[in-house]
Scaffold this motif. Structure first.
Motif, PDB file in Angstrom:
ATOM      1  N   VAL A  46     -37.084 -54.895 -54.800  1.00 39.50           N
ATOM      2  CA  VAL A  46     -36.826 -54.489 -55.854  1.00 39.50           C
ATOM      3  C   VAL A  46     -37.986 -54.556 -56.656  1.00 39.50           C
ATOM      4  CG1 VAL A  46     -35.556 -53.775 -58.001  1.00 39.50           C
ATOM      5  CG2 VAL A  46     -34.125 -54.667 -55.559  1.00 39.50           C
ATOM      6  N   CYS A  47     -38.734 -53.124 -57.381  1.00 37.08           N
ATOM      7  CA  CYS A  47     -40.063 -53.220 -57.878  1.00 37.08           C
ATOM      8  C   CYS A  47     -39.755 -52.609 -59.530  1.00 37.08           C
ATOM      9  CB  CYS A  47     -40.931 -52.166 -57.271  1.00 37.08           C
ATOM     10  SG  CYS A  47     -42.051 -52.637 -56.413  1.00 37.08           S
ATOM     11  N   SER A 183     -48.892 -54.895 -46.891  1.00 38.85           N
ATOM     12  CA  SER A 183     -48.151 -54.688 -45.772  1.00 38.85           C
ATOM     13  C   SER A 183     -48.047 -56.079 -45.388  1.00 38.85           C
ATOM     14  CB  SER A 183     -49.718 -54.178 -44.500  1.00 38.85           C
ATOM     15  OG  SER A 183     -50.922 -54.277 -44.799  1.00 38.85           O
ATOM     16  N   GLU A 184     -49.386 -56.868 -45.437  1.00 39.09           N
ATOM     17  CA  GLU A 184     -48.934 -57.943 -45.001  1.00 39.09           C
ATOM     18  C   GLU A 184     -47.220 -59.043 -46.039  1.00 39.09           C
ATOM     19  OE1 GLU A 184     -51.901 -61.303 -44.157  1.00 39.09           O
ATOM     20  OE2 GLU A 184     -50.599 -59.553 -43.784  1.00 39.09           O
ATOM     21  N   LEU A 185     -47.083 -58.031 -47.297  1.00 39.94           N
ATOM     22  CA  LEU A 185     -46.139 -59.097 -48.044  1.00 39.94           C
ATOM     23  C   LEU A 185     -45.290 -58.347 -47.149  1.00 39.94           C
ATOM     24  CD1 LEU A 185     -44.756 -60.436 -50.507  1.00 39.94           C
ATOM     25  CD2 LEU A 185     -44.920 -58.199 -51.750  1.00 39.94           C
ATOM     26  N   LEU A 186     -45.279 -57.045 -46.485  1.00 41.93           N
ATOM     27  CA  LEU A 186     -43.726 -56.301 -46.367  1.00 41.93           C
ATOM     28  C   LEU A 186     -43.736 -56.833 -44.871  1.00 41.93           C
ATOM     29  CD1 LEU A 186     -44.069 -52.564 -46.647  1.00 41.93           C
ATOM     30  CD2 LEU A 186     -42.156 -54.375 -47.839  1.00 41.93           C
ATOM     31  N   ARG A 187     -44.069 -57.643 -43.940  1.00 40.90           N
ATOM     32  CA  ARG A 187     -44.260 -58.011 -42.478  1.00 40.90           C
ATOM     33  C   ARG A 187     -43.486 -59.498 -42.851  1.00 40.90           C
ATOM     34  NH1 ARG A 187     -47.359 -62.154 -40.043  1.00 40.90           N
ATOM     35  NH2 ARG A 187     -48.884 -61.925 -41.664  1.00 40.90           N
ATOM     36  N   ILE A 188     -44.364 -59.817 -44.325  1.00 43.29           N
ATOM     37  CA  ILE A 188     -42.933 -61.564 -44.685  1.00 43.29           C
ATOM     38  C   ILE A 188     -41.804 -61.598 -44.542  1.00 43.29           C
ATOM     39  CG2 ILE A 188     -43.830 -63.819 -45.776  1.00 43.29           C
ATOM     40  CD1 ILE A 188     -46.609 -63.142 -45.955  1.00 43.29           C
ATOM     41  N   VAL A 207     -43.591 -47.650 -55.232  1.00 40.38           N
ATOM     42  CA  VAL A 207     -43.351 -46.499 -53.549  1.00 40.38           C
ATOM     43  C   VAL A 207     -43.132 -46.981 -51.816  1.00 40.38           C
ATOM     44  CG1 VAL A 207     -42.933 -44.249 -52.932  1.00 40.38           C
ATOM     45  CG2 VAL A 207     -43.432 -44.125 -55.548  1.00 40.38           C
ATOM     46  N   GLN A 208     -44.348 -47.329 -52.216  1.00 39.93           N
ATOM     47  CA  GLN A 208     -45.322 -48.121 -51.188  1.00 39.93           C
ATOM     48  C   GLN A 208     -43.668 -49.312 -50.160  1.00 39.93           C
ATOM     49  OE1 GLN A 208     -48.758 -48.805 -50.519  1.00 39.93           O
ATOM     50  NE2 GLN A 208     -49.737 -46.589 -51.102  1.00 39.93           N
ATOM     51  N   LEU A 209     -43.605 -50.200 -51.200  1.00 42.43           N
ATOM     52  CA  LEU A 209     -43.159 -51.117 -51.432  1.00 42.43           C
ATOM     53  C   LEU A 209     -41.497 -51.811 -51.212  1.00 42.43           C
ATOM     54  CD1 LEU A 209     -45.547 -54.041 -52.680  1.00 42.43           C
ATOM     55  CD2 LEU A 209     -45.456 -53.657 -50.897  1.00 42.43           C
ATOM     56  N   ALA A 210     -40.878 -50.462 -52.269  1.00 46.16           N
ATOM     57  CA  ALA A 210     -39.342 -51.237 -52.492  1.00 46.16           C
ATOM     58  C   ALA A 210     -38.656 -50.481 -51.771  1.00 46.16           C
ATOM     59  CB  ALA A 210     -39.382 -51.165 -54.000  1.00 46.16           C
ATOM     60  N   ASP A 211     -37.740 -51.341 -51.927  1.00 51.11           N
ATOM     61  CA  ASP A 211     -36.266 -50.381 -51.455  1.00 51.11           C
ATOM     62  C   ASP A 211     -35.764 -49.600 -52.547  1.00 51.11           C
ATOM     63  OD1 ASP A 211     -35.684 -52.096 -49.038  1.00 51.11           O
ATOM     64  OD2 ASP A 211     -34.934 -53.422 -49.249  1.00 51.11           O
ATOM     65  N   ARG A 212     -35.707 -50.122 -53.791  1.00 50.88           N
ATOM     66  CA  ARG A 212     -35.586 -50.009 -55.194  1.00 50.88           C
ATOM     67  C   ARG A 212     -36.644 -49.182 -56.194  1.00 50.88           C
ATOM     68  NH1 ARG A 212     -30.488 -51.105 -57.271  1.00 50.88           N
ATOM     69  NH2 ARG A 212     -30.849 -52.884 -56.767  1.00 50.88           N
ATOM     70  N   PRO A 234     -42.853 -48.796 -41.394  1.00 49.96           N
ATOM     71  CA  PRO A 234     -43.948 -48.556 -42.307  1.00 49.96           C
ATOM     72  C   PRO A 234     -43.648 -46.444 -42.490  1.00 49.96           C
ATOM     73  CG  PRO A 234     -44.537 -47.920 -39.959  1.00 49.96           C
ATOM     74  CD  PRO A 234     -42.992 -48.497 -39.859  1.00 49.96           C
ATOM     75  N   ARG A 235     -44.261 -47.223 -43.655  1.00 47.95           N
ATOM     76  CA  ARG A 235     -44.055 -45.397 -44.453  1.00 47.95           C
ATOM     77  C   ARG A 235     -45.753 -44.851 -44.437  1.00 47.95           C
ATOM     78  NH1 ARG A 235     -40.538 -47.992 -49.453  1.00 47.95           N
ATOM     79  NH2 ARG A 235     -38.986 -48.219 -48.897  1.00 47.95           N
ATOM     80  N   ASP A 236     -45.081 -43.300 -44.208  1.00 44.46           N
ATOM     81  CA  ASP A 236     -46.549 -42.380 -43.908  1.00 44.46           C
ATOM     82  C   ASP A 236     -46.042 -42.114 -45.587  1.00 44.46           C
ATOM     83  OD1 ASP A 236     -48.086 -40.160 -43.756  1.00 44.46           O
ATOM     84  OD2 ASP A 236     -46.859 -39.190 -42.837  1.00 44.46           O
TER      85      ASP A 236
END
Lengths: 259, 255, 236
Positions: A46-47, A183-188, A207-212, A234-236
Motif C-alpha cells: 500500500v502506498c 523494480s528491486e523492491l518489487l522483486r524482494i 502507481v508503479q508499485l502499489a496494490d492500493r 511487471p506493469r506496462d
C-alpha cells in the motif's frame, strides 16, 4: 472502541481506527491527522500518497509505534500497537544506515539474538539478495546512494519482519537509480511476502508499485480516496489502464491541494 | 600557482634554518651571557640524555598525564552518556558543570595540595579536572546531537536501553567525542607542565622551572621546552590518527 | 551547596572552608577593595595580551591560509611551537621582561597567538571554492571578494576559535599570576594559601575565576548566535 475480532485479523494485517494527531507548538495546536481509518491485508503493498508536509509521515510514525496518536488506535494482527517492534521495521527517508558499521555490521545489527553461525548465514543471504556482494567490508561512506538504500532495506529484511514501513525511501536518489530500486523492491516483496506500507509524494511511483494507493488530503490530513491498482506486475507504464489510473490520481491530488 | 616537487620538503627546512640563524645571530649580537645559542641547547639535551634525566622526566610527565586523563575518560564518558540521554538529569547538573568548568584547573592547585599533599596525586588530580570537563561536555553534546533517526532505528530492532547506548548512541556520538578527547589531551598536557612547576619535583615542567631557579641553566630550560613541544605534537598527531579510523571518519566528512 | 557543606564538616584537617566562610571571605575582599582591584588586574592582562594576539594572528593566519607556500614553510614550525605549554615560557618571559605585567602579557600573547593563527589559516582553507567562483562570476573585484565572500565565510570559524582561545588565555592568566606577578586573581589564590592558609580566600578566588570565565564564554557564545554567523554552526 473494541479491538477487531480474531477472524478478521487473519486477513487484516493492520487496522488504523479513528486516529487523530494534534501537535502543540508555541501554545498553538495544529491538527495534523483527522479521523484516519485504514485497513491493510496481509501481504499487501500500500502506498500513502500526498505532498510533502501533509502528515503522511506522521501517520507512518504512529503506525510504527514511534509516536502515540492523540486519539484512536492502531492494531497489528489484532493487537494494539504500543511501541516499536522488531517484527515490523521502519526504513527511513534520510539514510538511516549506521555510518560507523560496515555493510555486514549494518545487516547484522538486529541479529544479536542469533547464534554466530546462523547470523553469518543470514548476513550472507541478504548481502546477495540486495546485490552488495563484494562490499561486505565497505563503510556506508564508500557506497552510492542507491547502495545505501538497498543496505537499509537488507538490514530491515534480515530480522525477518512481517511488515516494512518505508518513508520516501528513494526520494534522495537520481531518477535512473530510483527506477531500478523500484523494480528491486518489487522483486524482494514478491520473494519475501512482506506487507509493505510505503509513503511517497511521487504519483508515478505509487502507481508503479502499489496494490492500493491511499490519497491523502492537505492539512489536516484525511484519506481523500483509496485507488485500487488492478494491473499485474511487471506493469506496462504506457498501457491505457496505467495512464488512466495515474491521471485519475493526479486529478484527485489537484482537487485536494489546488496545485 | 603550481608547487614544484621540491618545495614541500625544502621550504620547511629553509624556515628551520632561518629560525636557527636568527636565534644564533641574536645571541651573538646581544652578547647575552644567559640566553643560550642553539648549539648550547643541543649540548643541554645531550647532558640530560647522559644523566638519564631525559627519559625519567618524560616518563614521569607522561605517566601523570596518562593516569589523570584515563581517570577522566572512565568517569567522564559514562557520565556524559547518561546526562546526554536523560535531559532532565542534564538540566539538573548543568548549572554546576557550567560553574565549575571555566575555573582554571590551575586555580585548583591549592585545593589539590590540601586534599592530596604535594606530590603525584595532586598533579594527577589537576589533570583529571582539566580533562574531565571537556570530555564530559563533548560526550553530552555528542549524545544530544545523535540524529533521532538512529535512535528510532535502534529501538525498532528491539534493543534495550543499555544496548541502545552501547551500540547506537556511543558510536554515533564518537566522532564528536574524539574531538573533545583530543582537546582534553592538549589541555592536560598544558596543565601537567604547570602542575609540575608547582606541586612536584620531577617531570618536564619541573625541569624547566628548576633549571631556571637552580643556576639559571637556560640551555636546559629551552631543551625542556622543545621536549614539551615535540611530545605535545606527538600526542596531537596520535589523536588525529584516531579521527581517521573508518568507524569514526564518517563524522568528519561533510557530504 | 548542601553537599559541599556536609562534605567539609566530615572531612578531616579542617582546612577547607564551608560555603558561608567563602561568602565572608568574598565580602572581606570587597571591603578591602582588593576584589575589584584584582579582577581589574586580571582582566586587564587578558584583554591586552589577547587583543594583541588577535590583531596580529588573524591577518597572519589568513595570509598563510591563502598562500600555500607560506603555509608550507611556516606550518611545521607552528605545529612544534603550538603544543609547548604557554606556561613553559614562564622562565623565558621572566628572563626577557622581568617579573611584572609585561611578562604576564607575553605569556597570554603566546597562549593566544598560535591557536588563533591556526584557526584563521584553516578558516581560509575551508572556504568553499564554489563561493569564490560565484563571487568571480558576478564580477567582484579582489577587494570585494575579500569583503563579501572571504570575510563572511571565515567569521563563524574565527569566532569559535576566538572563544576557545579566550578560555585558554583565562586559564593562562591565572597560572601566570601565580608565578610572575603580585596582583590579580591567580596571585590572590596562591598568596592566600602561602600567607596563612586562608582557604576561604582561596575558594573565593576560585569562585570569581569560574564566574568571570563563565561570563567571557557566554559573551563569546552570544556572538556565535548572531544570524549572520549561525549558519556556520547549524549542522545541516
Amino acid at each position: 472502541m473494541t479491538p477487531p475480532s480474531r477472524t478478521t485479523a487473519r486477513e487484516t494485517k493492520l487496522r488504523v481506527q479513528g486516529v487523530n494527531k494534534v501537535f502543540t507548538r508555541d501554545g498553538k495546536s495544529v491538527n495534523v491527522l483527522e479521523d484516519i481509518d485504514l485497513e491493510i491485508r496481509d501481504g499487501e503493498f500500500v502506498c500513502l500518497l500526498g505532498p510533502s508536509g501533509c502528515g503522511k509521515s506522521t501517520l507512518l510514525n504512529i503506525v510504527a509505534g514511534f509516536t502515540p496518536p492523540t486519539s484512536g488506535q492502531v492494531y497489528i494482527d489484532g493487537e494494539p500497537v504500543t511501541g516499536p517492534d522488531p517484527r515490523r521495521i521502519f526504513v527511513f527517508q534520510e539514510r538511516g544506515v549506521f555510518p560507523w558499521l560496515t555493510v555486514e555490521g549494518n545487516i547484522g545489527f538486529g541479529l544479536f539474538r542469533l547464534p554466530p553461525k546462523e547470523k553469518a548465514r543470514r548476513i550472507a543471504h541478504y548481502v546477495k539478495l540486495v546485490g552488495l556482494s563484494g562490499f561486505e567490508q565497505a563503510y556506508p561512506a564508500e557506497l552510492s546512494g542507491g547502495m545505501k538504500q538497498r543496505l537499509e532495506v537488507a538490514r530491515a529484511l534480515a530480522v525477518n519482519p512481517d511488515m516494512l514501513f518505508l518513508d520516501e525511501p528513494f526520494g534522495a536518489l537520481d531518477s535512473i537509480t530510483r527506477l531500478l530500486m523500484r523494480s528491486e523492491l518489487l522483486r524482494i516483496w514478491e520473494a519475501e511476502k512482506k506487507t509493505i506500507l510505503f509513503v511517497t509524494h511521487d504519483i508515478e511511483e505509487s502507481v508503479q508499485l502499489a496494490d492500493r494507493v491511499v490519497v491523502m488530503s492537505a492539512r489536516p490530513a484525511k484519506i481523500q480516496r483509496v485507488v485500487e491498482i488492478d494491473i499485474p506486475h511487471p506493469r506496462d507504464i504506457s498501457s491505457p489502464r496505467y495512464l488512466k489510473l495515474r491521471d485519475g490520481i493526479f486529478e484527485e491530488i489537484g482537487l485536494a491541494h489546488k496545485v | 600557482m603550481q608547487l614544484r616537487r621540491w618545495e614541500p620538503t625544502v621550504l620547511p627546512l629553509l624556515t628551520a634554518l632561518a629560525v636557527l640563524a636568527v636565534w644564533e645571530i641574536g645571541v651573538r649580537v646581544s652578547g647575552t651571557k644567559v640566553f643560550p645559542s642553539p648549539a648550547e641547547v643541543g649540548r643541554g639535551l645531550e647532558e640530560l640524555l647522559r644523566k638519564g634525566l631525559l627519559w625519567r622526566y618524560t616518563a614521569d610527565s607522561l605517566l601523570r598525564v596518562g593516569s589523570g586523563y584515563l581517570l577522566a575518560i572512565l568517569v567522564g564518558i559514562p557520565l556524559g552518556l547518561a546526562l546526554g540521554w536523560y535531559p532532565l538529569a542534564a538540566r539538573a547538573a548543568n548549572p554546576l558543570i557550567q560553574m565549575l568548568r571555566p575555573i582554571s584547573p590551575l586555580a585548583w592547585i591549592p585545593v589539590a595540595i590540601v586534599l592530596f599533599g604535594v606530590g603525584n596525586e595532586s598533579a594527577v588530580f589537576l589533570i583529571f579536572l582539566a580533562s574531565f570537563f571537556p570530555i564530559l561536555v563533548s560526550t553530552m553534546t555528542g549524545v544530544r546531537g545523535v540524529p533521532p533517526m538512529f535512535r528510532l532505528a535502534g529501538a525498532n530492532f528491539g534493543l534495550s536501553i543499555a544496548a541502545l547506548l552501547r551500540r547506537v548512541v556511543f558510536p554515533a556520538a564518537l566522532p564528536h567525542m574524539i574531538v573533545g578527547l583530543r582537546i582534553a589531551l592538549g589541555i592536560a598536557w598544558l596543565v601537567v607542565v604547570a602542575a609540575e612547576m608547582i606541586a612536584v619535583d620531577s617531570g618536564l615542567g619541573y625541569l624547566v622551572i628548576d633549571s631556571r631557579n637552580a643556576g639559571k641553566r637556560y640551555d636546559l630550560v629551552i631543551a625542556g621546552m622543545i621536549l614539551i613541544g615535540l611530545i605535545g605534537l606527538g600526542l596531537d598527531i596520535g589523536m588525529r590518527r584516531l579521527e581517521r579510523l573508518k568507524s569514526v571518519r564518517w563524522g568528519f566528512l561533510n557530504d | 551547596m548542601l553537599a559541599w557543606d556536609i562534605l567539609i564538616r566530615w572531612s578531616p584537617g579542617g582546612l577547607l572552608p564551608r560555603p558561608w566562610e567563602v561568602v565572608q571571605g568574598l565580602t572581606e575582599l570587597a571591603q578591602k577593595g582588593l576584589l575589584f582591584k584584582y579582577i581589574v588586574a586580571s582582566l586587564f592582562r587578558v584583554t591586552w595580551g589577547y587583543v594583541a594576539a588577535a590583531v596580529l594572528a588573524i591577518p597572519f593566519g589568513l595570509m598563510l591560509g591563502w598562500h600555500r607556500r607560506g603555509e608550507l614553510a611556516l606550518n611545521p614550525l607552528i605545529q612544534i611551537l603550538r603544543p609547548i605549554s604557554p606556561l613553559a615560557w614562564i622562565p623565558i618571559s621572566i628572563l626577557w621582561f622581568g617579573v611584572g605585567d609585561v611578562a604576564a602579557l607575553f605569556l597570554i600573547f603566546m597562549a593566544s597567538f598560535l591557536p588563533l593563527t591556526v584557526t584563521a589559516m584553516n578558516a581560509v582553507k575551508n572556504i568553499l571554492p564554489t563561493h569564490l567562483n560565484a563571487g568571480r562570476n558576478f564580477g567582484l573585484s579582489p577587494a570585494q571578494i575579500v569583503l563579501k565572500v572571504i570575510y563572511p565565510s571565515v567569521m563563524p570559524q574565527l569566532i569559535a576559535g576566538l572563544r576557545i582561545t579566550l578560555g585558554i588565555a583565562w586559564l593562562v592568566v591565572v597560572a601566570a599570576e601565580m608565578i610572575a606577578v603580585n596582583s590579580g586573581l591567580g596571585f590572590l589564590i596562591i598568596d592566600a594559601r602561602n600567607a596563612g592558609n586562608r582557604y576561604d580566600l582561596v575558594v573565593a578566588g576560585m569562585v570569581m575565576i569560574g564566574l568571570i570565565g563563565l561570563v567571557l564564554d557566554l559573551g563569546m557564545r552570544r556572538l556565535e548566535k548572531l544570524k549572520s554567523l549561525r549558519w556556520g554552526y547549524a549542522s545541516e
